[in-house]
Design a protein around this motif. Structure first.
Motif, PDB file in Angstrom:
ATOM      1  N   ALA A 499       0.826  -1.206   0.000  1.00 51.06           N
ATOM      2  CA  ALA A 499       0.000   0.000   0.000  1.00 51.06           C
ATOM      3  C   ALA A 499       0.860   1.256   0.000  1.00 51.06           C
ATOM      4  O   ALA A 499       0.561   2.234  -0.693  1.00 51.06           O
ATOM      5  CB  ALA A 499      -0.942  -0.007   1.199  1.00 51.06           C
ATOM      6  N   GLU A 500       1.949   1.234   0.802  1.00 53.98           N
ATOM      7  CA  GLU A 500       2.810   2.407   0.899  1.00 53.98           C
ATOM      8  C   GLU A 500       3.450   2.724  -0.464  1.00 53.98           C
ATOM      9  O   GLU A 500       3.533   3.891  -0.868  1.00 53.98           O
ATOM     10  CB  GLU A 500       3.906   2.178   1.946  1.00 53.98           C
ATOM     11  CG  GLU A 500       3.416   2.181   3.387  1.00 53.98           C
ATOM     12  CD  GLU A 500       2.776   0.867   3.806  1.00 53.98           C
ATOM     13  OE1 GLU A 500       2.185   0.810   4.896  1.00 53.98           O
ATOM     14  OE2 GLU A 500       2.843  -0.114   3.016  1.00 53.98           O
ATOM     15  N   THR A 501       3.867   1.685  -1.174  1.00 49.54           N
ATOM     16  CA  THR A 501       4.442   1.879  -2.514  1.00 49.54           C
ATOM     17  C   THR A 501       3.399   2.426  -3.467  1.00 49.54           C
ATOM     18  O   THR A 501       3.656   3.368  -4.223  1.00 49.54           O
ATOM     19  CB  THR A 501       4.991   0.546  -3.055  1.00 49.54           C
ATOM     20  OG1 THR A 501       5.907  -0.012  -2.107  1.00 49.54           O
ATOM     21  CG2 THR A 501       5.695   0.737  -4.382  1.00 49.54           C
ATOM     22  N   ALA A 502       2.210   1.849  -3.419  1.00 52.06           N
ATOM     23  CA  ALA A 502       1.127   2.273  -4.315  1.00 52.06           C
ATOM     24  C   ALA A 502       0.741   3.721  -4.047  1.00 52.06           C
ATOM     25  O   ALA A 502       0.535   4.507  -4.991  1.00 52.06           O
ATOM     26  CB  ALA A 502      -0.080   1.355  -4.139  1.00 52.06           C
ATOM     27  N   MET A 503       0.641   4.099  -2.785  1.00 46.01           N
ATOM     28  CA  MET A 503       0.254   5.475  -2.452  1.00 46.01           C
ATOM     29  C   MET A 503       1.330   6.461  -2.877  1.00 46.01           C
ATOM     30  O   MET A 503       1.028   7.569  -3.342  1.00 46.01           O
ATOM     31  CB  MET A 503      -0.026   5.603  -0.954  1.00 46.01           C
ATOM     32  CG  MET A 503      -1.325   4.926  -0.523  1.00 46.01           C
ATOM     33  SD  MET A 503      -1.780   5.273   1.197  1.00 46.01           S
ATOM     34  CE  MET A 503      -0.504   4.384   2.096  1.00 46.01           C
ATOM     35  N   ASN A 504       2.586   6.066  -2.747  1.00 43.77           N
ATOM     36  CA  ASN A 504       3.677   6.941  -3.171  1.00 43.77           C
ATOM     37  C   ASN A 504       3.635   7.166  -4.686  1.00 43.77           C
ATOM     38  O   ASN A 504       3.766   8.306  -5.158  1.00 43.77           O
ATOM     39  CB  ASN A 504       5.023   6.319  -2.763  1.00 43.77           C
ATOM     40  CG  ASN A 504       6.206   7.166  -3.174  1.00 43.77           C
ATOM     41  OD1 ASN A 504       6.724   7.048  -4.272  1.00 43.77           O
ATOM     42  ND2 ASN A 504       6.626   8.051  -2.298  1.00 43.77           N
ATOM     43  N   ILE A 505       3.442   6.091  -5.434  1.00 44.90           N
ATOM     44  CA  ILE A 505       3.340   6.206  -6.892  1.00 44.90           C
ATOM     45  C   ILE A 505       2.111   7.040  -7.271  1.00 44.90           C
ATOM     46  O   ILE A 505       2.163   7.879  -8.174  1.00 44.90           O
ATOM     47  CB  ILE A 505       3.272   4.814  -7.552  1.00 44.90           C
ATOM     48  CG1 ILE A 505       4.607   4.079  -7.387  1.00 44.90           C
ATOM     49  CG2 ILE A 505       2.905   4.924  -9.024  1.00 44.90           C
ATOM     50  CD1 ILE A 505       5.760   4.700  -8.142  1.00 44.90           C
ATOM     51  N   GLY A 506       0.997   6.809  -6.561  1.00 45.46           N
ATOM     52  CA  GLY A 506      -0.217   7.572  -6.823  1.00 45.46           C
ATOM     53  C   GLY A 506      -0.011   9.057  -6.608  1.00 45.46           C
ATOM     54  O   GLY A 506      -0.502   9.888  -7.384  1.00 45.46           O
ATOM     55  N   LYS A 507       0.744   9.398  -5.577  1.00 47.20           N
ATOM     56  CA  LYS A 507       1.035  10.810  -5.286  1.00 47.20           C
ATOM     57  C   LYS A 507       1.888  11.418  -6.400  1.00 47.20           C
ATOM     58  O   LYS A 507       1.599  12.517  -6.892  1.00 47.20           O
ATOM     59  CB  LYS A 507       1.762  10.918  -3.945  1.00 47.20           C
ATOM     60  CG  LYS A 507       2.119  12.341  -3.539  1.00 47.20           C
ATOM     61  CD  LYS A 507       2.841  12.353  -2.202  1.00 47.20           C
ATOM     62  CE  LYS A 507       3.233  13.778  -1.800  1.00 47.20           C
ATOM     63  NZ  LYS A 507       3.979  13.789  -0.506  1.00 47.20           N
ATOM     64  N   LEU A 508       2.945  10.706  -6.801  1.00 50.18           N
ATOM     65  CA  LEU A 508       3.833  11.213  -7.852  1.00 50.18           C
ATOM     66  C   LEU A 508       3.103  11.355  -9.191  1.00 50.18           C
ATOM     67  O   LEU A 508       3.381  12.278  -9.961  1.00 50.18           O
ATOM     68  CB  LEU A 508       5.039  10.274  -8.018  1.00 50.18           C
ATOM     69  CG  LEU A 508       6.019  10.198  -6.842  1.00 50.18           C
ATOM     70  CD1 LEU A 508       7.058   9.105  -7.092  1.00 50.18           C
ATOM     71  CD2 LEU A 508       6.708  11.540  -6.621  1.00 50.18           C
ATOM     72  N   ALA A 509       2.162  10.441  -9.442  1.00 58.96           N
ATOM     73  CA  ALA A 509       1.458  10.445 -10.727  1.00 58.96           C
ATOM     74  C   ALA A 509       0.282  11.417 -10.759  1.00 58.96           C
ATOM     75  O   ALA A 509      -0.254  11.699 -11.827  1.00 58.96           O
ATOM     76  CB  ALA A 509       0.967   9.037 -11.049  1.00 58.96           C
ATOM     77  N   GLY A 510      -0.136  11.893  -9.598  1.00 58.37           N
ATOM     78  CA  GLY A 510      -1.245  12.852  -9.562  1.00 58.37           C
ATOM     79  C   GLY A 510      -2.610  12.210  -9.475  1.00 58.37           C
ATOM     80  O   GLY A 510      -3.614  12.813  -9.887  1.00 58.37           O
TER      81      GLY A 510
END
Length: 834
Positions: A499-510
């Motif tokens: 989840a932490e990886t997914a949320m980080n990618i989601g943040k970077l991707a907008g």
């Protein structure tokens, strides 16, 4: 002819084998040749009506009109054949784009060929994600499993090797894991799949929602036309007592009522649109996919290879025993290298997975392969379980080395850590994950004696540490997602990562609301109602697996969304098939993903999806313009042909089949060629997606078309009635009516170029056919008024300039009101926004 593992077929033998065995294809039904297309055109209702009209003219002794109808019939048939052939060529070109390829060894060298060119004796190299293109025997394999459900109906993967009894591979089955060299034994209809009579590519495509709507509408109009034909024929016969002339009048009406251009326009728009998209690097397997493209409301994305570059690199190594975290590039301690060493042992000898390639690259850059060369693999446990892990067992001649890697939670469970140790390990994994890393757990079991356990979890494992790999987001992903949000499209990330990886990618991707997430296990525990409520506001889905992805897709569809799903892996196949539009990446996607997908992005550029949606919206919008135009112009033709007779006017039958067919000849090319070439409107990607079940033929959708048609009909009938009452002869009145209708048709074509923008803007739309439409209309009007033979055939006469001006003003007023309406509506929207 000799085939060896190293050399494969000899190229000298290929022509002889091709002559003997042919292509690796199924022999299917007859393709659409010219005769097939022509026979289809002959069966069309309009062709049969023209044939009937021509016969009636010959019976009446009106030879010139009969031959003119025959000429019109041939012209209509030629247009239909041309459009059908052009559409077929476009679809055939699409098939070439998506023909599967396979790697073979010939003359000792690897080369890529089309799978249809495979021959018995060819040495294939196939790996995870490939569909097996022919029957074959495994020569050498590594961790190989195959899904044979297409043959056996059983979905459980079957392990394969080069041992007798487990070395047979069958066409149509798929490689679930591993890699192998295999020699082809049978191709085409001689394969087991061919003998079963199955063809993966020969699945009938059901009608789309819009196709069904068109069929229903045309069917209703045809039925109404038949009843109207009977009524008009009866009324005319009672007045004239002339059965043949009455049939001609009825025939005129049914020709005016039948909107046969609509199905032609649909297939033409979809096929030519798909062909245009293919040139942009967006391949559609079925042209009808475009219908759903413009309505996409949710895009579900897999992370790896879609949002990210799919270029894994080992960034950090954590040694559990010492608690040291080392960056790749730092000087390695023996402990950090130890973790990397066991990760290498747990990877395939010849890795094909991107993570394993990254581990091997990192390991060899510091250690070479000297440490692993002295070890011999004696047993392996393939990647399995939820979440997965894999294990390899080696021996150095003195003791056994057992190494495993996999999802951190699976490795931690296998290592059976106590409370404090487990808490410490989980904290490290979460810390790495929150920084956007993909994390793998690594463990070992040195010196294992005795038989190997049935389950890989049952070794006495020691946690070595964690490998943190980084797959950076694509540079343009944030800009692409911004465009999707502006288009009213929701974005959801479905990934197997933490989840932490997914949320980080989601943040970077907008991605919006990237701090809220659901896991695969949570998804499977929810009821359909609970999940339907949750998916509306949740955009990050972590630790998902195929069943969880599939459930999300199904729930989103049940809520009325048009769902697009992107993926490139073997496990993405079910979700790609379940979505309305499955999208695969052409470069790095597996063959399974490409075959399951409806759309293939050839260069893996995410912005091509934006282009595809824009093209889908443009094509649907232009088709709507064409259909509204067809309906609008059919109404005045129909009413002009019927109302005078029903109202008992002095000239009850102003039109004959000759007039109607030439109006049809103008309308057909206008809707199917002119509107197909209309450019995309500037605001099309700032509109909300259209509703899933929006009916293009509903009263709400067609209200403007009906109003336009009725107003044009009122103007034409007013000219008709006025000059008839003034005592002008029928040929003069017919010329005025025909002129008013032709000019109205011309103005309507340009008025309907947009339902939002006025002529001030649409006049600058780039369409190469615009001047030709104007010139053709002028030439047509001039020829029927100034060429005597045509005047006689159409039964017209020249009209005065003053009366021509009246026709011009009436037609302009009957169509130009819509421009004023659009301008007023636009001004009202501006005022309301203020």
């Amino acid at each position: 002819m000799q085939t060896t593992k190293t050399s494969g077929l000899n190229s000298r033998d290929v022509p002889l084998l091709q002559k003997q065995f042919g292509k690796n294809i199924f022999t299917s039904g007859r393709s659409k040749g010219k005769l097939y297309i022509i026979s289809g055109v002959i069966k069309e209702p309009m062709f049969l009506l023209l044939l009937g009209g021509s016969a009636l003219y010959f019976i009446l002794g009106e030879i010139s009109e009969g031959f003119l109808m025959l000429a019109a019939m041939m012209f209509v048939a030629a247009i239909s054949v041309y459009q059908e052939a052009k559409s077929d060529r476009a679809v055939a070109a699409l098939r070439k784009y998506v023909e599967p390829k396979i790697t073979v060894v010939r003359d000792g060298e690897e080369q890529m060929i089309l799978s249809e060119n495979l021959l018995p004796g060819d040495l294939m190299i196939i790996e995870e994600g490939n569909r097996i293109p022919a029957d074959a025997i495994v020569i050498q394999s590594n961790d190989l499993s195959v899904n044979e459900s297409v043959i056996t109906g059983e979905s459980v993967p079957v392990e394969k090797s080069n041992s007798d009894g487990s070395n047979a591979l069958f066409q149509g089955t798929t490689i679930g894991s591993g890699k192998c060299y295999a020699t082809v034994t049978a191709i085409g209809v001689n394969t087991e799949l061919g003998k079963l009579g199955k063809s993966i590519s020969a699945i009938a495509t059901p009608k789309t929602l819009l196709q069904e709507q068109i069929s229903r509408f045309v069917g209703v109009m045809a039925t109404m036309g038949v009843f109207a034909f009977a009524l008009i024929w009866l009324i005319n016969y009672l007045h004239t007592n002339d059965i043949v002339q009455s049939l001609l009048t009825g025939l005129t009406l049914i020709m005016a009522a039948l909107p046969e251009e609509i199905p032609v326009a649909f297939s033409s728009f979809m096929a030519l649109g798909a062909s245009h998209m293919a040139k942009l690097g967006i391949i559609t397997r079925q042209p009808q996919t475009i219908e759903n493209l413009g309505a996409v409301s949710v895009i579900c994305l897999d992370k790896t290879g879609t949002i990210t570059e799919n270029k894994m690199q080992v960034e950090k190594i954590y040694d559990f025993e010492t608690g040291i975290v080392e960056e790749l590039g730092d000087r390695k301690t023996s402990k950090a290298l130890n973790v990397l060493h066991f990760a290498r042992l747990a990877s395939e000898p010849e890795p094909f997975d991107v993570m394993e390639k990254a581990i091997v690259e990192a390991y060899t850059s510091y250690e070479g392969e000297t440490q692993t060369d002295r070890l011999r693999m004696i047993h392996e446990y393939p990647l399995s379980g939820k979440p997965p892990m894999m294990t390899h067992v080696y021996t150095d001649g003195e003791r056994n080395w057992v190494a495993a890697k996999g999802a951190p939670e699976r490795i931690l469970s296998a290592c059976r850590l106590d409370g404090d140790q487990l808490e410490k390990a989980v904290a490290i994994v979460r810390q790495m994950g929150s920084s956007g890393y993909r994390v793998l757990g690594v463990c070992s079991a040195l010196g294992h004696d005795g038989p190997f356990p049935q389950q890989q979890d049952d070794f006495t494992w020691k946690l070595e540490g964690f490998i943190a790999l980084h797959d950076r987001p694509k540079k343009n992903v944030a800009d692409v997602f911004k465009k999707w949000h502006q288009a009213g499209i929701n974005i959801k990330l479905l990934t197997g990562d933490y989840a932490e990886t997914a949320m980080n990618i989601g943040k970077l991707a907008g991605i919006k609301d990237h701090s809220r997430f659901l896991t695969g296990n949570e998804i499977m525990k929810m009821t359909d109602r609970e999940l339907a409520m949750t998916v509306k506001d949740t955009n990050i889905y972590a630790r998902t697996f195929p069943d969880a992805k599939l459930r999300i897709i199904e729930v989103l569809k049940a809520e009325g969304n048009i769902v697009a799903m992107t993926g490139d892996g073997v496990n993405d196949g079910p979700a790609l098939r379940a979505s309305h539009i499955g999208i695969a990446m052409g470069n790095k996607g597996t063959e399974i993903a490409k075959e399951a997908a409806d759309l293939i992005i050839t260069d893996d550029n995410l912005d091509k999806i934006t282009e595809a949606i824009q093209q889908g919206r443009k094509i649907y919008s232009n088709l709507k313009k064409a259909i509204r135009y067809i309906i609008s112009i059919h109404i005045p033709i129909l009413l002009t042909a019927s109302m005078p007779l029903l109202l008992g006017w002095r000239f009850p039958n102003i039109f004959t089949p000759v007039h109607v067919i030439f109006l049809e000849l103008i309308m057909g090319p206008t809707c199917s060629i002119f509107y197909e070439r209309e450019p995309v409107e500037s605001n099309i990607m700032h509109r909300r997606p259209r509703p899933r079940k929006q009916n293009m033929f509903s009263a709400k959708e067609l209200l403007v078309s009906f109003v336009q048609g009725l107003i044009i009909a009122s103007g034409v009938l007013a000219v008709y009635f006025f000059f008839m009452q003034k005592g002008y002869p029928i040929r003069y009145v017919r010329a005025l009516v025909f002129t008013t209708l032709l000019l109205s048709n011309l103005f309507l074509t340009f008025v309907n170029r947009s339902f939002y923008e006025t002529i001030n803007k649409t006049i600058f739309y780039k369409n190469s056919l615009s001047p030709y439409v104007v010139l053709f209309s002028i030439a047509f009007l001039s020829s029927i008024y100034f060429i005597s033979p045509l005047q006689n055939i159409f039964e017209l006469t020249q009209i005065s300039p003053r009366h021509y001006l009246i026709c011009l003003v009436v037609s302009l007023a009957c169509t130009g009101w819509f421009e004023l309406f659009k301008g007023a509506l636009k001004h009202l929207n501006v005022v309301l926004k203020k």
